[in-house]
Write an enzyme that holds these catalytic residues in place. Structure first.
Site, PDB file in Angstrom:
ATOM      1  N   LYS A  36      11.107  -1.410  -1.527  1.00 26.80           N
ATOM      2  CA  LYS A  36      11.035  -0.481  -0.395  1.00 26.80           C
ATOM      3  C   LYS A  36      11.867   0.767  -0.694  1.00 26.80           C
ATOM      4  O   LYS A  36      12.713   0.766  -1.589  1.00 26.80           O
ATOM      5  CB  LYS A  36      11.538  -1.181   0.863  1.00 26.80           C
ATOM      6  CG  LYS A  36      12.974  -1.675   0.774  1.00 26.80           C
ATOM      7  CD  LYS A  36      13.331  -2.603   1.936  1.00 26.80           C
ATOM      8  CE  LYS A  36      14.772  -3.070   1.836  1.00 26.80           C
ATOM      9  NZ  LYS A  36      15.075  -4.123   2.812  1.00 26.80           N
ATOM     10  N   ARG A 134      16.171  -9.266  14.776  1.00 27.17           N
ATOM     11  CA  ARG A 134      15.465  -8.057  14.350  1.00 27.17           C
ATOM     12  C   ARG A 134      13.985  -8.355  14.360  1.00 27.17           C
ATOM     13  O   ARG A 134      13.456  -8.974  15.274  1.00 27.17           O
ATOM     14  CB  ARG A 134      15.950  -7.643  12.948  1.00 27.17           C
ATOM     15  CG  ARG A 134      16.994  -6.569  12.984  1.00 27.17           C
ATOM     16  CD  ARG A 134      17.572  -6.170  11.634  1.00 27.17           C
ATOM     17  NE  ARG A 134      16.705  -6.285  10.464  1.00 27.17           N
ATOM     18  CZ  ARG A 134      17.062  -5.916   9.244  1.00 27.17           C
ATOM     19  NH1 ARG A 134      18.259  -5.404   9.030  1.00 27.17           N
ATOM     20  NH2 ARG A 134      16.243  -6.057   8.232  1.00 27.17           N
ATOM     21  N   TYR A 264      34.237  25.875  -1.834  1.00 24.18           N
ATOM     22  CA  TYR A 264      34.361  26.241  -0.427  1.00 24.18           C
ATOM     23  C   TYR A 264      35.684  25.809   0.181  1.00 24.18           C
ATOM     24  O   TYR A 264      36.115  24.678  -0.016  1.00 24.18           O
ATOM     25  CB  TYR A 264      33.260  25.571   0.389  1.00 24.18           C
ATOM     26  CG  TYR A 264      31.864  26.080   0.106  1.00 24.18           C
ATOM     27  CD1 TYR A 264      31.565  27.433   0.195  1.00 24.18           C
ATOM     28  CD2 TYR A 264      30.856  25.185  -0.222  1.00 24.18           C
ATOM     29  CE1 TYR A 264      30.281  27.879  -0.044  1.00 24.18           C
ATOM     30  CE2 TYR A 264      29.566  25.620  -0.457  1.00 24.18           C
ATOM     31  CZ  TYR A 264      29.285  26.972  -0.376  1.00 24.18           C
ATOM     32  OH  TYR A 264      28.016  27.406  -0.611  1.00 24.18           O
ATOM     33  N   MET A 313      25.618  21.871  -1.617  1.00 15.00           N
ATOM     34  CA  MET A 313      24.282  21.278  -1.487  1.00 15.00           C
ATOM     35  C   MET A 313      23.654  21.039  -2.866  1.00 15.00           C
ATOM     36  O   MET A 313      22.976  20.051  -3.093  1.00 15.00           O
ATOM     37  CB  MET A 313      23.381  22.196  -0.665  1.00 15.00           C
ATOM     38  CG  MET A 313      22.047  21.562  -0.322  1.00 15.00           C
ATOM     39  SD  MET A 313      20.945  22.659   0.579  1.00 15.00           S
ATOM     40  CE  MET A 313      21.771  22.790   2.150  1.00 15.00           C
TER      41      MET A 313
END
Ligand SMILES: *Cc1c(COP(=O)(O)O)cnc(C)c1O
Length: 575
Positions: A36, A134, A264, A313
């Site tokens: 998955k 679940r 940063y 990023m």
């Protein structure tokens, strides 16, 4: 390769195959390989193919879209999926020969209707809730669900291939309670006239801890990719090989003076004149932004160098320190991989992030190109990275035998310090101590005590940013050499440091694997209970923050120390 190849997740197909074989050896039955979420971020189709080649009985994914994507990628073997919404496309699934895990009557009827419409028989597996609260049919639904399944099987629209449930991993007793409920369900299904071919409850964790939960099939994901589902056991402990090597390259180099702000917010400032490498991987690629300043390292030219400053990023910055002169733009960078090849394991990140390795590997971003690597090309790529496999001392007959072993429980930082003092008093020139333990385990507290016991000039702090720090004796005895072996590649590089092993007491943090030339040594493994509060970074490649290190890296909860003496010197025990 396409431009994106400056961000690559190499996927070792031999590792996947060997993990599948290993799990089958442990479980003895069928293996369903869970692929998955794009094969836990590794690439579902390439990994599914390797798993099937190595003997997996079937592939499983969460939903129909994932299953259809595997078919579209050419995976023809059995595929199971079990998580469906109201608009699930049963027809496409049945048409593609996908097995459906059904959790309630409406799903079973939907699948049967689609199959009847197509003139096909749909294979289904009944998914039960045995206590996880679940997905899966609740105990009160079982009689109706099983009766209906028997009816539809009789009519030819479905075939019940299996029955399964999922564990909460909430402890052995609770696992057993779930298994007892599961046993009832299997018995009830048989009473309804159905004999399931595949009966499965265990995922990776129970596969390795609980043979009584294996039934005839295990349904495993994380371990197929070579990762341990346990915080306190490594891949190697389980006989698994991590499949992913996350690679990038140096795209820029910059020499900066002491005090220069980095990235940063300038929340990192260069601690001395140094060289910074720019690496084009950022939080869009799955490097958690919060790793910033936490002490993660990457391997460059075989060394482990810290990521410094805020992670952007698209990019992050690595402090090369003295390595700067030897690194060029274009040199490979390994962010994590199989620690047996000398690179950091993914678990360094998950531990720093207080999460599980699952979340890190599955979060590797879509810009990162998944590149399958098979037997023939594997050696080449390792050479290129300049990373050599660590010697496995256990396989080498010349390695001294384990002479003694004791285990201690340590409740407080003071006890840790005191034990260090006691050991320090016993050590003499030529002795080597290998100290291993997770971040915040108290390694530095122990080493500090050891320095006091030896009578060397302090303070003994984390060896971060220097590979080795020498503390001269204040009492005319042996000096202490405190070594951060985590950043060393291999024994040869250790030789390069030209340390006086015979004239000093050497304490090496993370030094296991560098010791194959020694006649005797002491290995100390510090373990802390999993999941609890932790101290701060005690310096495994972290920032050189001795103040924080001194303040509270010490244990805030009990630790277990295992002290093993190797060679004749320690035949009568270490402490
Ligand atoms: C994800 C999943 C698995 C595999 O779990 P691992 O811990 O990765 O082995 C097995 N069964 C179900 C139902 C799952 O959702």
């Amino acid at each position: 390769m396409r431009t994106g190849s400056m961000r690559v997740a190499e996927i070792s197909l031999p590792a996947i195959r060997s993990n599948v074989r290993r799990i089958r050896e442990v479980s003895g039955g069928h293996l369903i390989a869970v692929m998955k979420a794009n094969g836990y971020g590794h690439g579902a189709a390439i990994c599914a193919r390797a798993a099937l080649e190595a003997g997996a009985t079937m592939i499983a994914v969460a939903d129909i879209e994932e299953a259809l994507a595997l078919r579209a990628a050419g995976i023809e073997g059995p595929v199971l999926c079990w998580l469906h919404g109201l608009r699930a496309d049963w027809r496409s699934a049945v048409e593609a020969g996908i097995e459906i895990g059904v959790s309630h009557l409406a799903q079973l009827d939907g699948v049967a209707e689609a199959a009847a419409g197509l003139g096909l028989t749909a294979a289904v597996q009944l998914k039960l809730d045995t206590g996880l609260s679940r997905n899966g049919a609740g105990v009160e639904e079982w009689p109706d669900l099983f009766a209906r399944a028997a009816e539809l099987q009789e009519a030819g629209s479905v075939r019940v291939r299996g029955i399964f449930s999922h564990l909460a991993n909430a402890g052995d007793d609770r696992d057993r309670a779930q298994a007892a409920r599961f046993d009832e369900a299997v018995a009830l299904l048989r009473t309804a006239g159905i004999e399931p071919e595949l009966i499965h409850l265990a995922a990776s964790a129970a596969t390795f801890t609980s043979p009584h939960l294996h039934y005839n099939t295990v349904r495993v994901g994380m371990s197929v990719f070579g990762y341990s589902p346990f915080a306190d056991r490594t891949s190697a402990d389980l006989g698994l090989t991590p499949a992913m090597t996350l690679r990038s390259e140096v795209v820029g180099l910059r020499s900066v003076p002491e005090g220069a702000g980095v990235s940063y917010g300038f929340n990192h400032v260069a601690q001395g004149d140094t060289t910074l490498a720019l690496v084009p991987m950022g939080y869009a690629d799955g490097l958690p932004r919060a790793l910033n300043g936490a002490g993660a390292t990457v391997a460059i030219a075989g060394r482990h160098c810290p990521i410094v400053g805020r992670i952007g990023m698209d990019q992050c910055i690595v402090d090369l320190g003295t390595l700067g002169r030897r690194v060029e733009v274009g040199d490979p960078v390994i962010l994590f991989g199989d620690p047996a090849t000398g690179v950091p394991p993914v678990e360094v990140w998950s531990e720093l992030m207080r999460t599980i390795n699952y979340e890190i590997v599955v979060g590797i971003g879509p810009r990162v190109l998944r590149v399958p690597v098979d037997e023939a090309d594997e050696e080449a790529s390792e050479d290129e990275a300049g990373v050599e496999a660590a010697d496995h001392a256990a396989d080498d007959p010349s390695v001294p035998v384990r002479a003694s072993e004791t285990s201690r429980s340590i409740d407080t930082p003071d006890d840790m310090h005191a034990l260090g003092i006691a050991l320090g008093r016993r050590l003499a020139a030529g002795d080597l101590v290998i100290l291993t333990g997770p971040l915040g385990a108290g390694k530095t507290t122990f080493a500090r005590g050891l320095g006091e016991g030896l009578g060397v000039r302090g303070p003994v702090t984390s060896p971060t940013f220097v590979l080795a720090r020498t503390h001269p004796s204040l009492v005319g005895g042996a000096p202490l050499v405190h070594l951060d072996a985590y950043r060393l590649r291999d024994a040869a590089e250790l030789d390069d440091l030209d340390l006086d092993f015979d004239g000093a007491v050497v304490v090496a943090e993370w030094g296991a694997g560098l010791i194959d030339t020694r006649e005797s040594w002491i290995e100390i493994v510090i373990e802390r209970p999993t999941g609890g509060a932790t101290g701060s970074d005690d310096g495994d490649g972290g920032e050189d923050d001795d103040a924080a290190d001194d303040a509270d890296e010490a244990p805030v909860e009990p630790r277990t120390l295992t002290i093993t003496g190797y060679g004749r010197r320690w035949a009568d025990g270490v402490l």
